[in-house]
Design an enzyme around this catalytic site. Structure first.
Site, PDB file in Angstrom:
ATOM      1  N   CYS A   1      21.652  24.754  14.202  1.00 46.65           N
ATOM      2  CA  CYS A   1      22.324  24.111  13.070  1.00 46.65           C
ATOM      3  C   CYS A   1      22.043  22.615  12.923  1.00 46.65           C
ATOM      4  O   CYS A   1      21.765  22.160  11.803  1.00 46.65           O
ATOM      5  CB  CYS A   1      23.821  24.405  13.096  1.00 46.65           C
ATOM      6  SG  CYS A   1      24.561  24.638  14.689  1.00 46.65           S
TER       7      CYS A   1
ATOM      8  N   ARG B   1      20.397  29.097  26.325  1.00 49.05           N
ATOM      9  CA  ARG B   1      21.751  28.791  26.794  1.00 49.05           C
ATOM     10  C   ARG B   1      21.838  29.133  28.272  1.00 49.05           C
ATOM     11  O   ARG B   1      21.369  30.197  28.703  1.00 49.05           O
ATOM     12  CB  ARG B   1      22.803  29.567  25.997  1.00 49.05           C
ATOM     13  CG  ARG B   1      22.863  29.136  24.539  1.00 49.05           C
ATOM     14  CD  ARG B   1      23.917  29.865  23.731  1.00 49.05           C
ATOM     15  NE  ARG B   1      23.815  29.512  22.325  1.00 49.05           N
ATOM     16  CZ  ARG B   1      24.523  30.072  21.349  1.00 49.05           C
ATOM     17  NH1 ARG B   1      25.407  31.018  21.639  1.00 49.05           N
ATOM     18  NH2 ARG B   1      24.359  29.694  20.093  1.00 49.05           N
TER      19      ARG B   1
ATOM     20  N   GLN C   1      17.474  34.009  17.335  1.00 51.34           N
ATOM     21  CA  GLN C   1      18.503  34.360  16.360  1.00 51.34           C
ATOM     22  C   GLN C   1      17.883  34.650  14.993  1.00 51.34           C
ATOM     23  O   GLN C   1      16.872  34.053  14.630  1.00 51.34           O
ATOM     24  CB  GLN C   1      19.493  33.202  16.192  1.00 51.34           C
ATOM     25  CG  GLN C   1      20.306  32.869  17.428  1.00 51.34           C
ATOM     26  CD  GLN C   1      21.202  31.662  17.194  1.00 51.34           C
ATOM     27  OE1 GLN C   1      20.757  30.644  16.702  1.00 51.34           O
ATOM     28  NE2 GLN C   1      22.465  31.796  17.561  1.00 51.34           N
TER      29      GLN C   1
ATOM     30  N   ASP D   1      18.852  33.431  12.298  1.00 48.25           N
ATOM     31  CA  ASP D   1      19.799  32.386  11.929  1.00 48.25           C
ATOM     32  C   ASP D   1      19.537  31.891  10.512  1.00 48.25           C
ATOM     33  O   ASP D   1      18.398  31.923  10.022  1.00 48.25           O
ATOM     34  CB  ASP D   1      19.642  31.220  12.918  1.00 48.25           C
ATOM     35  CG  ASP D   1      20.887  30.363  13.006  1.00 48.25           C
ATOM     36  OD1 ASP D   1      21.911  30.739  12.411  1.00 48.25           O
ATOM     37  OD2 ASP D   1      20.841  29.325  13.678  1.00 48.25           O
TER      38      ASP D   1
ATOM     39  N   HIS E   1      21.379  28.802   7.571  1.00 48.39           N
ATOM     40  CA  HIS E   1      22.450  27.897   7.158  1.00 48.39           C
ATOM     41  C   HIS E   1      22.339  27.695   5.653  1.00 48.39           C
ATOM     42  O   HIS E   1      21.244  27.447   5.135  1.00 48.39           O
ATOM     43  CB  HIS E   1      22.351  26.569   7.908  1.00 48.39           C
ATOM     44  CG  HIS E   1      22.595  26.737   9.379  1.00 48.39           C
ATOM     45  ND1 HIS E   1      21.577  26.972  10.266  1.00 48.39           N
ATOM     46  CD2 HIS E   1      23.750  26.758  10.099  1.00 48.39           C
ATOM     47  CE1 HIS E   1      22.087  27.119  11.479  1.00 48.39           C
ATOM     48  NE2 HIS E   1      23.395  26.993  11.404  1.00 48.39           N
TER      49      HIS E   1
ATOM     50  N   LYS F   1      35.537  31.655  11.265  1.00 50.64           N
ATOM     51  CA  LYS F   1      34.375  32.524  11.035  1.00 50.64           C
ATOM     52  C   LYS F   1      34.800  33.957  10.769  1.00 50.64           C
ATOM     53  O   LYS F   1      35.833  34.425  11.251  1.00 50.64           O
ATOM     54  CB  LYS F   1      33.424  32.491  12.235  1.00 50.64           C
ATOM     55  CG  LYS F   1      34.023  32.980  13.543  1.00 50.64           C
ATOM     56  CD  LYS F   1      32.993  32.916  14.679  1.00 50.64           C
ATOM     57  CE  LYS F   1      33.640  33.294  16.014  1.00 50.64           C
ATOM     58  NZ  LYS F   1      32.672  33.297  17.129  1.00 50.64           N
TER      59      LYS F   1
ATOM     60  N   HIS G   1      27.248  28.710   8.392  1.00 49.91           N
ATOM     61  CA  HIS G   1      26.424  29.203   9.490  1.00 49.91           C
ATOM     62  C   HIS G   1      26.497  30.726   9.422  1.00 49.91           C
ATOM     63  O   HIS G   1      27.591  31.291   9.455  1.00 49.91           O
ATOM     64  CB  HIS G   1      26.981  28.758  10.848  1.00 49.91           C
ATOM     65  CG  HIS G   1      27.205  27.294  10.988  1.00 49.91           C
ATOM     66  ND1 HIS G   1      26.497  26.510  11.868  1.00 49.91           N
ATOM     67  CD2 HIS G   1      28.077  26.450  10.376  1.00 49.91           C
ATOM     68  CE1 HIS G   1      26.924  25.261  11.803  1.00 49.91           C
ATOM     69  NE2 HIS G   1      27.892  25.204  10.898  1.00 49.91           N
TER      70      HIS G   1
END
Length: 662
Positions: free
Chosen positions: A354, A383, A401, A403, A405, A490, A536
């Site tokens: 992000c 991570r 991911q 992912d 945004h 979320k 997100h």
């Protein structure tokens, strides 16, 4: 005479009762059937013991087996206490520590006097537990002082309990629960007695080691796990799911299909084999087509970023312990045993994408007309998960991911979340998941942003789900207090797989904090700078975990478009080798992922081997098929075969192998 308490029931009726009255008394006054069915009471929204007296005017609802979530938690909590009593009776001198309920059962940590427990001990413990249940001992709640607890545990030789009691704050109301002569520190609640448990609805499942307080510097304990349910039917269904889950284990199937492996040289990272990476690429290509059609722009951002960027975003303070940090300097490699001094600047491998996406958004001036901007990345992140938390490809340290945004104006948010929900719904159905639940994770205790911001963000997500018509029981709609991220509430999307397990995968978060912290803005219609709202969102979550879920959901029997090897051409006799090669060549030119098996093995052996590898279609050819230009088609899991012209087989496979969005 003492003032009466007003007890309001779910139907709105009110009963006045004297001090000292319990929920069990109210249940008995309503009817004998209800007092028998009642397991606990919900007092002003909190589950409490049936026999705990009212303390004032109260909203009362009685918890029965129909309230399955609360009922199961009570059952599992009670079973943990019963198991601990059974262990201490069978193995005198064993010390107890803690025994919580879990998602499908319970466990308790013990310090055995003589030896660690083994699975051979479990049948005797189960038998003793059934005797305790048969005695129908009441669960009795008592309030003790901190010093009483310390004295009790010290006198009993319970070192771990005494240590824990000494850490409790002075003046706090501390409770124990007693069943007969046995007791433990516990906040409760519990059912009325051990006899409320079904003696045929639990099973002790395994034994493992566990450190006291989860710290490897502390003593090693024996942890006994069990599963507990409301009745034997539920237990049998659960044991069947466990058996089926073992057959579907992605690690086992991944090895049988030669998809991937893991090893200690890259702890928490996946080695994808060619067939596994074909599966990955098919899934990635499908997702890329769906994102392109939904007007997302794909980007690629750096793996390594300056720690100051993470500090500004807020992740450094909240997430530092889970990040891999790299000093921004080069050691003197000519010095033997040289180490980094740690005096230079710090860099960190990104644990999420992000902040980098905000930095792209900030390049150039953005107008209100440019929004929404949908920015996607198949971003590789790292991570630092604890070793004990790693699990196959389901929980890893390096992951990718799906992912994205989305930067929106406030007036665009509800519609944009609605569009995301509809895209996600379509993707899940394409991948074979017809059932999922939607949950709204609300503000945590530690968070950034104002209360007004959180009120607005949470309500916006409610409104968006309502706009899709999915805020219903059919979609498992539920609100989860305190479970949002530190910067945003979320929506969570929980898939249900083929054997009834749930997996939390997709999310979308409404964030106004990060754009503020990283100074993202656009020029509004009024000519002034405004903060965008940052959504997100992910549909799969991570490729690694989602592929693991896909493997277990389909038991490796993927739909043809996803299967790494879609067909194998296998010969019966060597005279058909040339024809088999021709068949494979035509399939390959038609876009089918095919392999050829010309080995000098019996055809039944080849069928078994390719079935174990979960190949969807086997095309068997012998001398007769070669002469007639045909193939014998065998489907995975079927004993039958169909002999058809080669052109017919190819046309059918090409049609079936199309991805659902093509």
């Amino acid at each position: 005479m003492s003032a009466m308490f007003r007890i309001t029931l779910p139907d709105g009726s009110v009963r006045e009762v004297a001090p000292g009255t319990t929920p069990a008394d109210v249940a008995a006054a309503i009817g004998p059937g209800l007092v028998k069915a009642a397991l606990a009471a919900r007092i002003d929204g909190q589950v409490r013991d049936l026999n705990r007296p009212f303390e004032g005017d109260t909203q009362l609802a009685l918890v029965t087996a129909r309230d399955e979530k609360d009922a199961l938690e009570l059952v599992r909590h009670d079973l943990a206490h019963v198991m601990a009593e059974a262990v201490q009776k069978l193995f005198p001198g064993t010390e107890i520590t803690f025994g919580p309920a879990t998602d499908d059962g319970f466990y308790y940590d013990f310090a055995p006097k003589e030896r660690p427990f083994t699975e051979e001990d479990l049948p005797a413990i189960e038998a003793e537990m059934r005797e305790i249940i048969a005695r129908n001992e009441p669960f009795v709640r008592e309030v003790w002082s901190r010093q009483q607890l310390i004295d009790r545990w010290t006198q009993q030789g319970e070192r771990f309990k005494a240590e824990w009691a000494a850490d409790l704050p002075e003046g706090e109301e501390l409770t124990i629960y007693r069943q007969g002569d046995w007791l433990d520190m516990c906040r409760g609640p519990h059912m009325a007695s051990t006899g409320k448990l079904d003696p045929q609805a639990f099973k002790l499942t395994r034994v493992s080691g566990a450190y006291w307080r989860g710290d490897q510097k502390n003593a090693m304990l024996s942890r006994i796990y069990g599963t507990g349910w409301l009745n034997k039917k539920q237990l049998d269904q659960h044991l069947f799911r466990l058996e089926e889950a073992a057959k579907r284990d992605h690690r086992k199937i991944g090895q049988e299909m030669d998809l991937f492996h893991l090893q200690s040289e890259a702890q928490g990272s996946v080695f994808w084999h060619p067939k596994g990476f074909v599966l990955w690429r098919q899934l990635e290509a499908y997702m890329r087509r769906r994102l392109d059609a939904a007007d997302y722009a794909e980007v690629k951002t750096p793996q390594l970023m300056d720690a100051r960027q993470w500090e500004q975003s807020g992740h450094w303070g909240k997430y530092r312990e889970n990040m891999f940090v790299v000093p921004d300097e080069v050691p003197n490699i000519e010095d033997e045993g040289a180490v980094l001094s740690g005096e230079g600047d710090l860099m960190a491998l990104k644990p999420m994408n992000c902040p980098a996406h905000v930095l792209i958004f900030k390049q150039g001036i953005k107008s209100y007309r440019d929004l929404p901007i949908r920015m996607a990345e198949f971003g590789c992140c790292h991570r630092n998960e604890p070793h004990g938390a790693l699990h196959g490809i389901m929980r890893v340290r390096q992951f990718t991911q799906d992912d994205a945004h989305i930067f929106v104006r406030e007036d665009q948010l509800v519609d944009e979340v609605r569009k995301f929900c509809e895209l996600l719904d379509s993707v899940y159905k394409d991948l074979g998941f017809d059932s999922y639940a939607i949950k709204l994770a609300l503000r945590p205790d530690k968070r950034f942003g104002s209360e007004e911001m959180w009120d607005w963000a949470e309500q916006s997500l409610r409104d968006a789900v309502a706009a899709t018509g999915r805020d219903t029981v059919d979609y498992g709609w539920e609100e989860l207090p305190g479970e949002g991220a530190f910067y945003a509430p979320k929506l969570e999307f929980h898939l249900t797989d083929a054997i009834g397990r749930t997996w939390q995968v997709g999310t979308i978060q409404t964030d106004t904090v990060l754009p503020e912290r990283l100074d993202a803005s656009y020029v509004g219609e009024d000519g002034n700078r405004h903060r965008p709202v940052m959504l997100h969102r992910a549909i799969l979550g991570t490729f690694e975990r989602f592929i693991g879920i896909l493997i277990e959901h389909h038991a490796g029997r993927f739909p043809l478009w996803l299967a790494p090897v879609q067909a194998v051409v296998a010969t019966i006799v060597s005279d058909a080798d040339d024809y088999a090669a021709e068949v494979s060549d035509q399939l390959r030119r038609a876009g089918i992922r095919v392999e050829t098996d010309l080995r000098n093995e019996k055809i039944n052996y080849k069928v078994r081997e390719h079935s174990l590898a979960k190949v969807p279609v086997l095309l068997v050819v012998g001398k007769r098929e070669a002469e007639e230009g045909k193939v014998a088609v065998r489907r995975l899991g079927s004993q039958a075969q169909e002999i058809v012209p080669l052109a017919t087989a190819i046309a059918a496979l090409v049609d079936e192998a199309r991805a659902p969005d093509m």
